[in-house]
Design a protein around this motif. Structure first.
Motif, PDB file in Angstrom:
ATOM      1  N   ALA A 109      -0.034   3.157  -3.024  1.00  0.00           N
ATOM      2  CA  ALA A 109      -1.384   3.710  -3.159  1.00  0.00           C
ATOM      3  C   ALA A 109      -1.362   5.174  -2.742  1.00  0.00           C
ATOM      4  O   ALA A 109      -0.610   5.574  -1.866  1.00  0.00           O
ATOM      5  CB  ALA A 109      -2.367   2.937  -2.291  1.00  0.00           C
ATOM      6  N   SER A 110      -2.208   5.997  -3.363  1.00  0.00           N
ATOM      7  CA  SER A 110      -2.230   7.411  -3.027  1.00  0.00           C
ATOM      8  C   SER A 110      -3.659   7.917  -3.040  1.00  0.00           C
ATOM      9  O   SER A 110      -4.512   7.422  -3.771  1.00  0.00           O
ATOM     10  CB  SER A 110      -1.374   8.217  -4.012  1.00  0.00           C
ATOM     11  N   LEU A 111      -3.893   8.933  -2.220  1.00  0.00           N
ATOM     12  CA  LEU A 111      -5.170   9.613  -2.170  1.00  0.00           C
ATOM     13  C   LEU A 111      -4.968  11.010  -2.709  1.00  0.00           C
ATOM     14  O   LEU A 111      -4.120  11.763  -2.218  1.00  0.00           O
ATOM     15  CB  LEU A 111      -5.692   9.667  -0.727  1.00  0.00           C
ATOM     16  N   ASN A 112      -5.730  11.371  -3.709  1.00  0.00           N
ATOM     17  CA  ASN A 112      -5.653  12.707  -4.290  1.00  0.00           C
ATOM     18  C   ASN A 112      -6.786  13.554  -3.721  1.00  0.00           C
ATOM     19  O   ASN A 112      -7.964  13.227  -3.904  1.00  0.00           O
ATOM     20  CB  ASN A 112      -5.773  12.637  -5.819  1.00  0.00           C
TER      21      ASN A 112
ATOM     22  N   GLN B  30      -6.418   5.939   6.027  1.00  0.00           N
ATOM     23  CA  GLN B  30      -5.894   5.174   4.895  1.00  0.00           C
ATOM     24  C   GLN B  30      -4.861   4.135   5.315  1.00  0.00           C
ATOM     25  O   GLN B  30      -4.785   3.057   4.734  1.00  0.00           O
ATOM     26  CB  GLN B  30      -5.271   6.126   3.874  1.00  0.00           C
TER      27      GLN B  30
ATOM     28  N   LYS C 256      -8.907   1.369   0.040  1.00  0.00           N
ATOM     29  CA  LYS C 256      -8.504   2.766   0.166  1.00  0.00           C
ATOM     30  C   LYS C 256      -9.333   3.676  -0.745  1.00  0.00           C
ATOM     31  O   LYS C 256      -9.841   3.246  -1.776  1.00  0.00           O
ATOM     32  CB  LYS C 256      -7.017   2.918  -0.163  1.00  0.00           C
TER      33      LYS C 256
ATOM     34  N   ASN D 116     -15.661   7.969  -9.510  1.00  0.00           N
ATOM     35  CA  ASN D 116     -14.506   7.686  -8.665  1.00  0.00           C
ATOM     36  C   ASN D 116     -14.076   8.876  -7.811  1.00  0.00           C
ATOM     37  O   ASN D 116     -13.103   8.793  -7.066  1.00  0.00           O
ATOM     38  CB  ASN D 116     -13.324   7.217  -9.529  1.00  0.00           C
TER      39      ASN D 116
ATOM     40  N   LYS E  86      -9.583   6.964  -3.268  1.00  0.00           N
ATOM     41  CA  LYS E  86      -8.648   7.476  -4.267  1.00  0.00           C
ATOM     42  C   LYS E  86      -8.747   8.991  -4.496  1.00  0.00           C
ATOM     43  O   LYS E  86      -7.741   9.680  -4.525  1.00  0.00           O
ATOM     44  CB  LYS E  86      -8.870   6.745  -5.606  1.00  0.00           C
ATOM     45  N   ASP E  87      -9.939   9.525  -4.704  1.00  0.00           N
ATOM     46  CA  ASP E  87     -10.072  10.934  -5.090  1.00  0.00           C
ATOM     47  C   ASP E  87     -11.177  11.631  -4.308  1.00  0.00           C
ATOM     48  O   ASP E  87     -12.308  11.126  -4.226  1.00  0.00           O
ATOM     49  CB  ASP E  87     -10.389  11.050  -6.592  1.00  0.00           C
TER      50      ASP E  87
ATOM     51  N   ASN F 225       0.798  -1.215   0.000  1.00  0.00           N
ATOM     52  CA  ASN F 225       0.000   0.000   0.000  1.00  0.00           C
ATOM     53  C   ASN F 225       0.832   1.268   0.000  1.00  0.00           C
ATOM     54  O   ASN F 225       0.287   2.353  -0.033  1.00  0.00           O
ATOM     55  CB  ASN F 225      -0.981   0.015   1.174  1.00  0.00           C
TER      56      ASN F 225
END
Length: 355
Positions: free
Chosen positions: A21-24, A53, A61, A84, A63-64, A18
């Protein structure tokens, strides 16, 4: 070059997946923001979101997220043309605006976790979703206040931890959120009222906080991995006794213990849902497996040639899917003794109950 490829391969094997993985999070410019720049707001919500997260598995998770400010908030929107991206509207002001920001964002983030857009308006179990999200606000404040010096993204905010704790304690200590009895007594007294007033349930936030602060919060404080279970909350309109059983059957096996504990603290038994007499071999191939689950799920919206009314109630719905999933999991466990041992010795709840 070959050495670099081999090194990258081993890094991907041994480092937590993870990390990729990224959250924008996009914060819309607005002259209605209180003190602090848009960049500050973005840093604050990214810091809070990261605390959720890091406990979520990669597939769970978020995402956006796009954040706006408006005085009619807080609220959340789902737009079908951008499925999304989640749109959060916040409304903060005054001396405690930072703490309000954390409180409101955590609540709306929790709505994203339980797939709020699938429930529609007037859902009779909206009160329960709100209770989980009310709990998320306090969980986040307590967590942030405890860890603030470690996670603060800006040195000028180092003293915020004490103020976050004061804000959290003030919310928890209010007389209106106290309840003298057990959670079972709370349900007996208020569930039917809240189910019948679904469109206005948020106006009863103090009422649902009695359940979430006093009974559910300690489970998530001790085991924040339970946020993964929230991702699997079903859309069922069943009363809470049956709803918790459906949720228990809907989660992956490694998260069932969290739902078990939430149900248990509410005085509800969920493990009795294993019904040996149910025939879940939908395609009659001698096995209950993923194929059967997919057939039943497809039958909810499409015509199929199989009998998919698993529980014999005259319709094919999510309850039938849950039953087939449960029977498939039972078959897997029965065929793999090592899996039974894994469940018994690695789940914190099983360990707790065996001691």
């Amino acid at each position: 070059m070959r050495v670099k490829i081999v090194l990258l391969f081993f890094l991907m094997l041994f480092l937590p997946f993870n990390i990729f993985a990224s959250l924008n999070i996009e914060v819309k410019q607005s002259n209605q923001w209180p003190e602090g720049s848009t960049e500050d707001i973005k840093l604050m919500v990214e810091t809070l979101a990261s605390q959720f997260q890091k406990y979520l598995r990669l597939e769970n998770k978020i995402k956006d997220i796009t954040i706006n400010i408006e005085y009619g908030g807080p609220r959340i929107e789902y737009r079908t043309w951008k499925p999304n991206t989640h749109y959060i509207f916040l409304s903060v002001s005054g001396e405690w605006w930072q703490e309000q920001l954390f409180y409101q964002f955590a609540h709306e983030f929790c709505h994203i976790l339980h797939n709020h857009h699938e429930f529609g308006t007037g859902h009779p179990n909206k009160w329960f979703y709100e209770s989980i999200c009310m709990m998320a606000s306090i969980w986040s404040l307590d967590y942030m206040s405890e860890k603030w010096l470690e996670i603060s993204p800006n040195n000028k905010w180092n003293d915020w931890g004490q103020w976050i704790k004061i804000y959290s304690d003030t919310n928890k200590d209010r007389q209106a959120v106290q309840f003298k009895g057990t959670s079972s007594e709370w349900l007996d007294e208020f569930e039917q009222f809240l189910r019948g007033d679904a469109n206005n349930v948020f106006t009863h936030h103090l009422l649902v906080s009695q359940l979430s602060y006093n009974f559910i919060l300690p489970i998530f404080q001790k085991n924040p991995e339970a946020w993964n279970a929230v991702r699997y909350m079903p859309t069922s309109k069943s009363k809470i006794d049956d709803y918790m059983k459906e949720w228990y059957n809907n989660v992956d096996i490694q998260y069932q213990q969290f739902v078990f504990d939430i149900a248990e603290v509410m005085g509800i038994s969920v493990e009795e849902t294993v019904i040996a007499s149910i025939d879940a071999d939908v395609n009659n191939d001698g096995y209950v497996d993923l194929s059967d689950v997919l057939i039943v799920r497809s039958a909810i919206q499409n015509s199929v040639s199989y009998n998919t009314d698993i529980n014999g109630d005259g319709k094919t719905d999510e309850v039938d899917v849950l039953l087939v999933k449960q029977k498939a999991m039972e078959a897997i466990v029965a065929a793999a003794p090592s899996l039974k041992r894994l469940k018994r010795i690695t789940t914190w709840g099983q360990l707790k109950r065996s001691n």
